[in-house]
Design a protein around this motif. Structure first.
Motif, PDB file in Angstrom:
ATOM      1  N   ALA A 133      -2.952  25.094 -27.050  1.00  0.00           N
ATOM      2  CA  ALA A 133      -3.542  24.914 -25.720  1.00  0.00           C
ATOM      3  C   ALA A 133      -3.855  23.437 -25.458  1.00  0.00           C
ATOM      4  O   ALA A 133      -3.630  22.916 -24.361  1.00  0.00           O
ATOM      5  N   THR A 134      -4.373  22.744 -26.475  1.00  0.00           N
ATOM      6  CA  THR A 134      -4.734  21.332 -26.306  1.00  0.00           C
ATOM      7  C   THR A 134      -3.501  20.454 -26.149  1.00  0.00           C
ATOM      8  O   THR A 134      -3.490  19.505 -25.373  1.00  0.00           O
ATOM      9  N   VAL A 135      -2.447  20.785 -26.884  1.00  0.00           N
ATOM     10  CA  VAL A 135      -1.211  20.006 -26.818  1.00  0.00           C
ATOM     11  C   VAL A 135      -0.630  20.016 -25.407  1.00  0.00           C
ATOM     12  O   VAL A 135      -0.088  19.009 -24.933  1.00  0.00           O
ATOM     13  N   LEU A 136      -0.753  21.136 -24.721  1.00  0.00           N
ATOM     14  CA  LEU A 136      -0.254  21.205 -23.341  1.00  0.00           C
ATOM     15  C   LEU A 136      -0.986  20.199 -22.455  1.00  0.00           C
ATOM     16  O   LEU A 136      -0.364  19.493 -21.660  1.00  0.00           O
ATOM     17  N   LEU A 137      -2.304  20.102 -22.607  1.00  0.00           N
ATOM     18  CA  LEU A 137      -3.093  19.168 -21.805  1.00  0.00           C
ATOM     19  C   LEU A 137      -2.713  17.722 -22.107  1.00  0.00           C
ATOM     20  O   LEU A 137      -2.766  16.854 -21.233  1.00  0.00           O
ATOM     21  N   ARG A 138      -2.296  17.461 -23.336  1.00  0.00           N
ATOM     22  CA  ARG A 138      -1.917  16.101 -23.717  1.00  0.00           C
ATOM     23  C   ARG A 138      -0.677  15.622 -22.956  1.00  0.00           C
ATOM     24  O   ARG A 138      -0.429  14.422 -22.883  1.00  0.00           O
ATOM     25  N   HIS A 139       0.110  16.557 -22.436  1.00  0.00           N
ATOM     26  CA  HIS A 139       1.281  16.164 -21.661  1.00  0.00           C
ATOM     27  C   HIS A 139       0.886  15.555 -20.306  1.00  0.00           C
ATOM     28  O   HIS A 139       1.677  14.839 -19.691  1.00  0.00           O
ATOM     29  N   ILE A 140      -0.318  15.860 -19.849  1.00  0.00           N
ATOM     30  CA  ILE A 140      -0.740  15.455 -18.507  1.00  0.00           C
ATOM     31  C   ILE A 140      -1.822  14.376 -18.547  1.00  0.00           C
ATOM     32  O   ILE A 140      -1.801  13.431 -17.771  1.00  0.00           O
ATOM     33  N   ILE A 141      -2.784  14.526 -19.484  1.00  0.00           N
ATOM     34  CA  ILE A 141      -3.866  13.545 -19.593  1.00  0.00           C
ATOM     35  C   ILE A 141      -3.306  12.229 -20.129  1.00  0.00           C
ATOM     36  O   ILE A 141      -2.530  12.231 -21.090  1.00  0.00           O
ATOM     37  N   PRO A 142      -3.655  11.091 -19.533  1.00  0.00           N
ATOM     38  CA  PRO A 142      -3.187   9.794 -20.041  1.00  0.00           C
ATOM     39  C   PRO A 142      -3.479   9.641 -21.531  1.00  0.00           C
ATOM     40  O   PRO A 142      -4.574  10.001 -21.990  1.00  0.00           O
ATOM     41  N   PRO A 143      -2.524   9.124 -22.315  1.00  0.00           N
ATOM     42  CA  PRO A 143      -2.683   9.019 -23.770  1.00  0.00           C
ATOM     43  C   PRO A 143      -3.967   8.340 -24.211  1.00  0.00           C
ATOM     44  O   PRO A 143      -4.607   8.789 -25.175  1.00  0.00           O
ATOM     45  N   ALA A 144      -4.351   7.256 -23.539  1.00  0.00           N
ATOM     46  CA  ALA A 144      -5.571   6.546 -23.943  1.00  0.00           C
ATOM     47  C   ALA A 144      -6.795   7.454 -23.854  1.00  0.00           C
ATOM     48  O   ALA A 144      -7.714   7.360 -24.682  1.00  0.00           O
ATOM     49  N   CYS A 145      -6.792   8.363 -22.852  1.00  0.00           N
ATOM     50  CA  CYS A 145      -7.931   9.272 -22.662  1.00  0.00           C
ATOM     51  C   CYS A 145      -8.014  10.305 -23.777  1.00  0.00           C
ATOM     52  O   CYS A 145      -9.074  10.480 -24.388  1.00  0.00           O
ATOM     53  N   TRP A 146      -6.888  11.010 -24.016  1.00  0.00           N
ATOM     54  CA  TRP A 146      -6.993  12.079 -25.020  1.00  0.00           C
ATOM     55  C   TRP A 146      -7.162  11.531 -26.434  1.00  0.00           C
ATOM     56  O   TRP A 146      -7.785  12.171 -27.282  1.00  0.00           O
ATOM     57  N   ARG A 147      -6.636  10.340 -26.691  1.00  0.00           N
ATOM     58  CA  ARG A 147      -6.850   9.738 -28.009  1.00  0.00           C
ATOM     59  C   ARG A 147      -8.327   9.402 -28.223  1.00  0.00           C
ATOM     60  O   ARG A 147      -8.880   9.593 -29.312  1.00  0.00           O
ATOM     61  N   LEU A 148      -8.965   8.889 -27.168  1.00  0.00           N
ATOM     62  CA  LEU A 148     -10.393   8.577 -27.243  1.00  0.00           C
ATOM     63  C   LEU A 148     -11.205   9.856 -27.441  1.00  0.00           C
ATOM     64  O   LEU A 148     -12.138   9.892 -28.264  1.00  0.00           O
ATOM     65  N   MET A 149     -10.854  10.910 -26.716  1.00  0.00           N
ATOM     66  CA  MET A 149     -11.558  12.185 -26.860  1.00  0.00           C
ATOM     67  C   MET A 149     -11.368  12.758 -28.260  1.00  0.00           C
ATOM     68  O   MET A 149     -12.290  13.341 -28.845  1.00  0.00           O
ATOM     69  N   TYR A 150     -10.161  12.608 -28.814  1.00  0.00           N
ATOM     70  CA  TYR A 150      -9.910  13.130 -30.163  1.00  0.00           C
ATOM     71  C   TYR A 150     -10.728  12.358 -31.198  1.00  0.00           C
ATOM     72  O   TYR A 150     -11.311  12.947 -32.113  1.00  0.00           O
ATOM     73  N   ARG A 151     -10.782  11.040 -31.014  1.00  0.00           N
ATOM     74  CA  ARG A 151     -11.511  10.210 -31.980  1.00  0.00           C
ATOM     75  C   ARG A 151     -12.979  10.589 -32.046  1.00  0.00           C
ATOM     76  O   ARG A 151     -13.576  10.653 -33.138  1.00  0.00           O
ATOM     77  N   TYR A 152     -13.567  10.873 -30.882  1.00  0.00           N
ATOM     78  CA  TYR A 152     -14.993  11.203 -30.849  1.00  0.00           C
ATOM     79  C   TYR A 152     -15.248  12.703 -30.687  1.00  0.00           C
ATOM     80  O   TYR A 152     -16.396  13.111 -30.464  1.00  0.00           O
ATOM     81  N   GLU A 153     -14.175  13.489 -30.783  1.00  0.00           N
ATOM     82  CA  GLU A 153     -14.253  14.958 -30.714  1.00  0.00           C
ATOM     83  C   GLU A 153     -14.990  15.418 -29.458  1.00  0.00           C
ATOM     84  O   GLU A 153     -16.012  16.114 -29.517  1.00  0.00           O
ATOM     85  N   LEU A 154     -14.427  15.032 -28.327  1.00  0.00           N
ATOM     86  CA  LEU A 154     -14.992  15.389 -27.024  1.00  0.00           C
ATOM     87  C   LEU A 154     -14.053  16.333 -26.283  1.00  0.00           C
ATOM     88  O   LEU A 154     -12.835  16.278 -26.443  1.00  0.00           O
ATOM     89  N   GLY A 155     -14.624  17.184 -25.434  1.00  0.00           N
ATOM     90  CA  GLY A 155     -13.821  18.069 -24.592  1.00  0.00           C
ATOM     91  C   GLY A 155     -12.872  18.932 -25.392  1.00  0.00           C
ATOM     92  O   GLY A 155     -13.208  19.403 -26.493  1.00  0.00           O
ATOM     93  N   PRO A 156     -11.662  19.168 -24.867  1.00  0.00           N
ATOM     94  CA  PRO A 156     -10.702  20.018 -25.571  1.00  0.00           C
ATOM     95  C   PRO A 156     -10.258  19.422 -26.904  1.00  0.00           C
ATOM     96  O   PRO A 156      -9.826  20.155 -27.798  1.00  0.00           O
ATOM     97  N   GLU A 157     -10.382  18.107 -27.055  1.00  0.00           N
ATOM     98  CA  GLU A 157      -9.965  17.484 -28.303  1.00  0.00           C
ATOM     99  C   GLU A 157     -10.915  17.803 -29.464  1.00  0.00           C
ATOM    100  O   GLU A 157     -10.554  17.632 -30.629  1.00  0.00           O
ATOM    101  N   LYS A 158     -12.113  18.285 -29.152  1.00  0.00           N
ATOM    102  CA  LYS A 158     -13.008  18.724 -30.229  1.00  0.00           C
ATOM    103  C   LYS A 158     -12.417  19.937 -30.927  1.00  0.00           C
ATOM    104  O   LYS A 158     -12.423  20.035 -32.161  1.00  0.00           O
ATOM    105  N   LYS A 159     -11.867  20.873 -30.122  1.00  0.00           N
ATOM    106  CA  LYS A 159     -11.210  22.042 -30.716  1.00  0.00           C
ATOM    107  C   LYS A 159     -10.007  21.621 -31.549  1.00  0.00           C
ATOM    108  O   LYS A 159      -9.730  22.198 -32.593  1.00  0.00           O
ATOM    109  N   MET A 160      -9.278  20.628 -31.052  1.00  0.00           N
ATOM    110  CA  MET A 160      -8.111  20.141 -31.789  1.00  0.00           C
ATOM    111  C   MET A 160      -8.507  19.591 -33.154  1.00  0.00           C
ATOM    112  O   MET A 160      -7.870  19.874 -34.170  1.00  0.00           O
TER     113      MET A 160
END
Length: 508
Positions: A213-240
Motif C-alpha cells: 500500500a505504501t509503495v503505491l503512494l511513493r509513485h505519486i508523492i515527491p521522492p524528497a517527501c516520502w524519504r523524509l517521512m520514512y527517515r522519521y517514520e511519519l505518516g504511511p512511511e511509519k508502517k513501511m
C-alpha cells in the motif's frame, strides 16, 4: 461593498478559468491540469476512489490508451499507457532503453537488490541462475508435489471443517495463506503451517500488505517527501518502516533455520530441491543476497498466485455456466479416482490436469480481467518516440497499466468486460495463443515471468480440487472490490460459504 464585488469578481474569474481548464481535457474523467502543480491535486484526490483502477480504465479509454501526467514544479512526471504497440516497443523492441530504473529500486527498496529491482548485468546474472534452477526436473517435481500435498493436507481439510460447521470464510485470506505456505516450501523447504484450522496470525503477511500500500503512494508523492517521512517514520512511511523490520526478521529467521537444519541433519544443501538450498550450495551467496532473493520470491509466489485464485473464484461465483463446464471437463478424470479417494476427497495430480483445456482458458480469462500486478513501472534511459507518437525524454517514468489493457474494446473486442473463457479456445480445441504484449499477466519480452508454469500448476491443482469437492457460494451483500495497492488484493476479502459437493449431481 467594494470588497464583496472584488471577491465576486475573483470567484467569477476562477470559475471561468476552471471551465477553461476543463475544456482542454480529452476525457472529462482525467485529472485537471493546474498551473505550477499540474495533475497533482487530481492524482491525490482520485486515490480515494474505491474504483480507482476502473477510473483509470475510463481515462485511458477516453485518451486513446495514453495519458501524460505530471505534478508541475514537484518534478513528478510519468506517462501512463495501455497501448499494445507501446508495450511491445518498451518491453521487446527497445528493451534496453526501458529498464526499471534507479527510482524504481528506491521506491521498492524493501526488495533490496533482488531480481525485481535489478537491471543490467545484475538482473541477467540473477535471472540466469533462477531460470536454470526452475527449469530443472528436481524443482518441477518439488513444485508439483508441494502443490498437491498442500491441497490435500491443508486446503481440503480446512474447507471441510468450514463446511461441516457452516462457517463462512474469507477465501482471499485462505488463498494467501495457502500460497504463502506453498512458496515457503519452494523457497525455504519449510512449511509455516499458516492454513491451520485456527488460522494463526501471520505477521509477515500483514507487513507485506502495509508495504504494498505504501509503495503505491511513493509513485505519486515527491521522492524528497516520502524519504523524509520514512527517515522519521511519519505518516504511511511509519508502517513501511515497521513492516520492513518484520520482513527482514522473518527472512533472517528462515535462512538461519534452513542452514541449521542442514547442519543438524548432515544433509548437503546441494541435495535439496528448494531454491534457498540451491543458492547456498554455490558457496558465494551472502546473507544479504539470500535475504533479497527470498523476499522477492515470497512476494512473487504468495501475493500474485493467491490474488489470482481469489478473483478466479469470485468470477466463478458470478458465472455458474463456466463452473459447470469445468466440472464436466474434470468428471472423466475424477471418475477414475473417486473410489480410492481418502475421506471422499478427490485430489488431482499435475499430470492429470495438463490436458484440461477449458480450466486453463478460464484462468487466462481471469488473469486478463484481474491481473495480479495491475501496472508496471519503467524509465527511459534515452530520448525515444513511442509508436503512439508520444515523445519520451531521458529519465521519464512510464506506467504500463495491465488492468486497463484487459478492458479496452479496441484490444479485446466489444465483449471485453465479459468473463468469457471461450475467447481463449482455438478452432482445433486447443488454447489460443495471444501475444504477451497484449496479455501482460506474466510480463513480456526478456523479463517474462520465470514462474509462469509454477503459477499455472498451483492454480490448476487448487482450483480443480476445490471445484470438484466443494460448492462455493458468495455471501449475499458482501462488497468485493480491488484494494488500492501494487498487487490487486481484495479490499474487503472474499466472503463465501462452502458446501460439500454432491457428486451424483455432477455431469460425467
Amino acid at each position: 461593498m467594494d470588497w464583496f464585488i472584488g471577491v465576486l469578481s475573483l470567484l467569477c474569474c476562477f470559475v471561468l478559468y476552471y471551465r477553461h481548464l476543463q475544456s482542454k481535457k480529452t476525457c472529462k474523467e482525467e485529472p485537471t491540469e493546474w498551473p505550477l502543480l499540474g495533475h497533482l491535486f487530481g492524482m491525490i484526490a482520485d486515490l480515494r476512489r474505491p474504483d480507482y483502477h476502473d477510473w483509470a480504465t475510463v481515462v485511458l479509454a477516453g485518451t486513446r490508451y495514453n495519458f501524460p501526467a505530471h505534478a508541475g514544479l514537484t518534478g513528478v512526471r510519468f506517462f501512463v499507457t495501455c497501448d499494445p504497440s507501446n508495450v511491445r516497443h518498451i518491453f521487446t523492441s527497445n528493451f534496453l532503453n526501458y529498464p526499471k530504473g534507479e527510482e524504481f529500486a528506491q521506491i521498492f527498496d524493501v526488495l533490496g537488490n533482488g531480481i525485481f529491482n535489478a537491471d543490467g548485468e545484475s538482473w541477467q546474472r540473477q535471472r540466469a541462475k533462477s531460470q536454470l534452477l526452475m527449469a530443472g526436473p528436481r524443482f518441477r517435481s518439488l513444485s508439483a508435489r508441494c502443490s498437491r500435498d498442500k491441497v490435500e493436507k491443508s486446503l481440503l481439510p480446512f474447507l471441510s471443517h468450514a463446511a461441516d460447521i457452516g462457517a463462512r470464510c474469507d477465501l482471499h485470506d485462505v488463498f494467501l495463506r495457502l500460497t504463502f505456505d506453498m512458496t515457503c516450501n519452494l523457497v525455504f523447504g519449510v512449511d509455516p503451517g499458516c492454513l491451520q484450522i485456527g488460522l494463526p496470525v501471520v505477521p509477515f503477511a500483514r507487513a507485506m500488505g502495509d508495504v504494498l500500500a505504501t509503495v503505491l503512494l511513493r509513485h505519486i508523492i515527491p521522492p524528497a517527501c516520502w524519504r523524509l517521512m520514512y527517515r522519521y517514520e511519519l505518516g504511511p512511511e511509519k508502517k513501511m518502516a515497521v513492516a520492513r523490520r518484520t520482513i527482514d526478521q522473518f527472512a533472517a529467521d528462515m535462512i538461519a533455520k534452513r542452514k541449521s537444519d542442514h547442519k543438524l541433519c548432515g544433509e548437503s544443501v546441494s541435495e535439496s530441491s528448494d531454491m534457498l538450498s540451491s543458492f547456498i550450495s554455490n558457496g558465494d551467496a551472502s546473507d544479504e543476497f539470500l535475504r533479497d532473493t527470498a523476499v522477492n520470491l515470497l512476494l512473487a509466489g504468495r501475493d500474485t498466485t493467491g490474488t489470482a485464485l481469489s478473483w478466479f473464484f469470485y468470477l466463478l461465483c458470478k458465472n455458474p455456466r463456466v463452473e459447470q463446464r469445468i466440472l464436466d471437463e474434470l468428471a472423466p478424470i475424477a471418475a477414475t479416482k473417486m473410489l480410492a479417494a481418502a475421506n471422499d476427497m478427490v485430489v488431482f495430480d499435475v499430470g492429470e490436469l495438463s490436458s484440461i483445456v477449458y480450466l486453463h482458458a478460464a484462468l487466462c480469462e481471469c488473469l486478463r480481467l484481474y491481473p495480479p500486478v495491475p501496472f508496471q513501472h519503467k524509465a527511459a534511459v534515452a530520448g525515444d518516440v513511442l509508436p503512439s507518437g508520444h515523445e519520451m525524454k531521458a529519465g521519464d517514468k512510464i506506467l504500463i497499466y495491465y488492468y486497463c489493457m484487459g478492458r479496452m474494446e479496441g484490444v479485446w473486442g466489444k465483449d471485453c468486460m465479459e468473463f468469457r473463457p471461450e475467447r481463449w479456445l482455438a478452432d482445433d480445441g486447443k488454447v489460443r495463443y495471444e501475444p504477451s504484449y497484449k496479455f501482460m499477466a506474466f510480463n513480456a519480452g526478456p523479463r517474462t515471468c520465470l514462474g509462469k508454469e509454477v503459477a499455472f500448476t498451483q492454480m490448476k491443482v487448487v482450483a480443480a480440487a476445490m471445484l470438484w469437492n466443494f460448492a462455493v457460494e458468495a455471501v449475499p451483500g458482501h462488497v468485493v472490490e480491488p484494494k488500492l495497492s501494487i498487487i490487486l488484493h481484495m479490499k474487503n476479502g472474499l466472503a463465501v460459504a462452502v458446501k460439500r459437493r454432491n457428486f451424483p449431481c455432477v455431469h460425467g
